[in-house]
Design a protein around this motif. Structure first.
Motif, PDB file in Angstrom:
ATOM      1  N   ASP A  29       0.814  -1.222   0.000  1.00  0.00           N
ATOM      2  CA  ASP A  29       0.000   0.000   0.000  1.00  0.00           C
ATOM      3  C   ASP A  29       0.845   1.269   0.000  1.00  0.00           C
ATOM      4  N   ALA A  30       2.173   1.099  -0.101  1.00  0.00           N
ATOM      5  CA  ALA A  30       3.062   2.256  -0.026  1.00  0.00           C
ATOM      6  C   ALA A  30       2.815   3.280  -1.125  1.00  0.00           C
ATOM      7  N   PRO A  31       2.577   2.891  -2.383  1.00  0.00           N
ATOM      8  CA  PRO A  31       2.366   3.924  -3.410  1.00  0.00           C
ATOM      9  C   PRO A  31       1.227   4.876  -3.078  1.00  0.00           C
ATOM     10  N   ALA A  32       0.106   4.339  -2.606  1.00  0.00           N
ATOM     11  CA  ALA A  32      -1.025   5.199  -2.241  1.00  0.00           C
ATOM     12  C   ALA A  32      -0.692   6.066  -1.040  1.00  0.00           C
ATOM     13  N   ASP A  33       0.102   5.524  -0.112  1.00  0.00           N
ATOM     14  CA  ASP A  33       0.495   6.278   1.089  1.00  0.00           C
ATOM     15  C   ASP A  33       1.396   7.459   0.713  1.00  0.00           C
ATOM     16  N   TYR A  34       2.377   7.222  -0.153  1.00  0.00           N
ATOM     17  CA  TYR A  34       3.248   8.312  -0.615  1.00  0.00           C
ATOM     18  C   TYR A  34       2.436   9.371  -1.347  1.00  0.00           C
ATOM     19  N   ARG A  35       1.511   8.920  -2.178  1.00  0.00           N
ATOM     20  CA  ARG A  35       0.700   9.878  -2.932  1.00  0.00           C
ATOM     21  C   ARG A  35      -0.145  10.730  -1.990  1.00  0.00           C
ATOM     22  N   GLU A  36      -0.711  10.117  -0.970  1.00  0.00           N
ATOM     23  CA  GLU A  36      -1.512  10.881  -0.008  1.00  0.00           C
ATOM     24  C   GLU A  36      -0.663  11.952   0.677  1.00  0.00           C
ATOM     25  N   THR A  37       0.542  11.578   1.078  1.00  0.00           N
ATOM     26  CA  THR A  37       1.432  12.553   1.711  1.00  0.00           C
ATOM     27  C   THR A  37       1.745  13.695   0.754  1.00  0.00           C
ATOM     28  N   TYR A  38       2.103  13.347  -0.461  1.00  0.00           N
ATOM     29  CA  TYR A  38       2.406  14.391  -1.450  1.00  0.00           C
ATOM     30  C   TYR A  38       1.235  15.353  -1.621  1.00  0.00           C
ATOM     31  N   GLU A  39       0.037  14.836  -1.773  1.00  0.00           N
ATOM     32  CA  GLU A  39      -1.112  15.700  -2.037  1.00  0.00           C
ATOM     33  C   GLU A  39      -1.381  16.666  -0.882  1.00  0.00           C
ATOM     34  N   ARG A  40      -0.990  16.268   0.323  1.00  0.00           N
ATOM     35  CA  ARG A  40      -1.208  17.135   1.488  1.00  0.00           C
ATOM     36  C   ARG A  40      -0.149  18.219   1.631  1.00  0.00           C
ATOM     37  N   VAL A  41       1.014  18.024   1.020  1.00  0.00           N
ATOM     38  CA  VAL A  41       2.097  19.019   1.147  1.00  0.00           C
ATOM     39  C   VAL A  41       2.371  19.734  -0.169  1.00  0.00           C
ATOM     40  N   ALA A  42       1.665  19.355  -1.230  1.00  0.00           N
ATOM     41  CA  ALA A  42       1.995  19.818  -2.575  1.00  0.00           C
ATOM     42  C   ALA A  42       1.983  21.335  -2.706  1.00  0.00           C
ATOM     43  N   GLU A  43       1.028  21.993  -2.061  1.00  0.00           N
ATOM     44  CA  GLU A  43       0.865  23.428  -2.264  1.00  0.00           C
ATOM     45  C   GLU A  43       2.078  24.224  -1.813  1.00  0.00           C
ATOM     46  N   GLY A  44       2.740  23.774  -0.750  1.00  0.00           N
ATOM     47  CA  GLY A  44       3.809  24.587  -0.175  1.00  0.00           C
ATOM     48  C   GLY A  44       5.217  24.166  -0.526  1.00  0.00           C
ATOM     49  N   GLY A  45       5.376  23.063  -1.260  1.00  0.00           N
ATOM     50  CA  GLY A  45       6.719  22.599  -1.583  1.00  0.00           C
ATOM     51  C   GLY A  45       7.194  23.088  -2.934  1.00  0.00           C
ATOM     52  N   ASP A  46       8.499  23.348  -3.040  1.00  0.00           N
ATOM     53  CA  ASP A  46       9.092  23.740  -4.317  1.00  0.00           C
ATOM     54  C   ASP A  46       9.680  22.547  -5.060  1.00  0.00           C
ATOM     55  N   PHE A  47      10.074  21.513  -4.324  1.00  0.00           N
ATOM     56  CA  PHE A  47      10.478  20.244  -4.923  1.00  0.00           C
ATOM     57  C   PHE A  47      10.220  19.147  -3.905  1.00  0.00           C
ATOM     58  N   PHE A  48      10.207  17.892  -4.373  1.00  0.00           N
ATOM     59  CA  PHE A  48       9.777  16.789  -3.537  1.00  0.00           C
ATOM     60  C   PHE A  48      10.775  15.637  -3.660  1.00  0.00           C
ATOM     61  N   VAL A  49      11.168  15.101  -2.500  1.00  0.00           N
ATOM     62  CA  VAL A  49      12.181  14.056  -2.447  1.00  0.00           C
ATOM     63  C   VAL A  49      11.534  12.783  -1.919  1.00  0.00           C
ATOM     64  N   VAL A  50      11.609  11.717  -2.690  1.00  0.00           N
ATOM     65  CA  VAL A  50      11.022  10.438  -2.302  1.00  0.00           C
ATOM     66  C   VAL A  50      12.039   9.674  -1.463  1.00  0.00           C
ATOM     67  N   ASN A  51      11.689   9.441  -0.210  1.00  0.00           N
ATOM     68  CA  ASN A  51      12.583   8.759   0.722  1.00  0.00           C
ATOM     69  C   ASN A  51      12.178   7.290   0.789  1.00  0.00           C
ATOM     70  N   VAL A  52      12.955   6.446   0.118  1.00  0.00           N
ATOM     71  CA  VAL A  52      12.744   5.001   0.213  1.00  0.00           C
ATOM     72  C   VAL A  52      13.937   4.333   0.887  1.00  0.00           C
ATOM     73  N   SER A  53      14.745   5.129   1.589  1.00  0.00           N
ATOM     74  CA  SER A  53      16.029   4.627   2.081  1.00  0.00           C
ATOM     75  C   SER A  53      16.279   4.909   3.552  1.00  0.00           C
ATOM     76  N   CYS A  54      15.231   5.237   4.317  1.00  0.00           N
ATOM     77  CA  CYS A  54      15.431   5.505   5.744  1.00  0.00           C
ATOM     78  C   CYS A  54      15.819   4.220   6.463  1.00  0.00           C
ATOM     79  N   PRO A  55      16.956   4.187   7.185  1.00  0.00           N
ATOM     80  CA  PRO A  55      17.365   2.961   7.866  1.00  0.00           C
ATOM     81  C   PRO A  55      16.746   2.797   9.250  1.00  0.00           C
ATOM     82  N   ASN A  56      15.921   3.759   9.682  1.00  0.00           N
ATOM     83  CA  ASN A  56      15.475   3.792  11.072  1.00  0.00           C
ATOM     84  C   ASN A  56      13.982   3.586  11.253  1.00  0.00           C
TER      85      ASN A  56
END
Length: 351
Positions: free
Chosen positions: A155-182
């Motif tokens: 379900d990760a793709p839908a989860d990432y998309r939901e996050t993006y849609e909530r922050v889209a208005e205020g961001g100038d660029f967007f970084v997809v984090n698929v590498s957090c070790p924690n």
């Protein structure tokens, strides 16, 4: 000797997360107030030679704040006033998260490093999105988007998309984090199929400029797979790199045994090597992260192919003047080597 040099021994008596909270809290109080102009007068280095254009954004200088410092977008304007050329907030998840139990951040002063296992603690995308939409920041602000911990990988793709849609208005660029070790469940996200599904969902949602952040712990074939996706999906850039779970044999601090992601000086060479590896294999701009605390550190990454660089651990050890000091030093290095601008120096060491 600066004020920070005097305060640093006292701050280092505090637990690292407590000290960070104090420093970040002061910046948050300043954010959006007239004090920002006073800070900018002291810390911003205004020189056309430092300007960089990358992934559709114009940066007044190449030195930015990495994700993790301003998780909840509470101080981007104050950080810009400290002289940074961009700020990446987050990582942000769709829902608020408390993160891992404390203690979860550890200094390695003998090594100039930090180990953290924060676990993507943040206020959630709705709260961060509201702050970003209301912010007035004169440098580009990126948003680091991550997976909500309880969400299954399928379900990760839908989860990432939901996050993006909530922050889209205020961001100038967007970084997809698929590498957090924690945080749980991120290892599975770094295979090609998972990354393609996540990145594809964000492309379909209109996320742009869109960059992907890679782990330094990926084997070379996996990095090459990721870069193929960058080209196939027409992404705008690559962030190299996240923190590492590896522990170099050179580490001296007793805290080297702590679990989590290692950042700072111990990873500087490895991160620069990854910048070079990525820059040799893709034409998109590269954001160089890992071990940047001096102008020489930043310059090595720029010459290795980074259009801009980011730092976090350096702030802990060098204090609020770090962006100013690096930018001044970069101007000296450019002049020494006969370059008219930072852009002219990007990738000159590539074969």
């Amino acid at each position: 000797m600066t004020v920070y040099d005097l305060a640093k021994p006292l701050l280092f008596q505090l637990p690292p997360e407590t000290a960070h909270g104090l420093g970040h809290g002061m910046l948050a109080l300043v954010d959006g107030t007239p004090i920002e102009q006073l800070l900018a007068h002291r810390y911003v280095v205004d020189d056309e030679r430092l300007r960089v254009d990358a992934f559709g954004q114009s940066f007044r200088n190449p030195v930015g704040v990495a994700a993790g410092f301003d998780k909840n977008a509470e101080a981007p304007g104050a950080l810009a006033a400290l002289g940074f050329g961009h700020v990446e907030v987050g990582g942000v998840t769709a829902e608020p998260q408390a993160g891992n139990p404390r203690p979860r951040m550890f200094r390695l002063p003998e090594d100039g490093g930090v180990i953290n296992r924060m676990g993507l603690n943040n206020d959630g995308a709705a709260a961060v999105g509201r702050r970003l939409a209301a912010a007035d920041v004169d440098v580009p602000v990126g948003v680091n988007i991550a997976k909500t911990e309880h969400v299954d990988s399928a379900d990760a793709p839908a989860d990432y998309r939901e996050t993006y849609e909530r922050v889209a208005e205020g961001g100038d660029f967007f970084v997809v984090n698929v590498s957090c070790p924690n945080s749980e469940g991120f290892r599975e996200l770094q295979n090609r199929d998972s990354m393609e599904a996540i990145l594809g969902a964000l492309v379909d949602a209109g996320a742009a400029p869109l960059l992907v952040k890679l782990s330094p712990d990926l084997p070379e074939p996996a990095v090459e797979d990721a870069l193929e996706l960058v080209d196939e999906l027409d992404l705008d850039g690559v962030v190299a790199t996240n923190t590492t779970t590896d522990r170099p044999a050179s580490l001296r601090s007793p805290n080297r045994v702590e679990k989590g992601g290692l950042s700072g000086k111990p990873v500087e060479h490895r991160a620069t090597k990854m910048v070079r590896f990525v820059a040799e294999r893709t034409d998109v701009p590269v954001v160089g992260v890992g071990g940047v605390s001096t102008a020489e550190d930043a310059y090595r990454k720029i010459r290795a192919g980074a259009s801009v660089v980011q730092l976090y651990t350096g702030l802990i050890y060098r204090g609020p003047s770090i962006a100013r000091d690096i930018n001044r030093g970069l101007l000296e290095l450019l002049e020494r080597d006969g370059f008219d601008s930072v852009t002219d120096a990007v990738g000159v060491d590539l074969d």
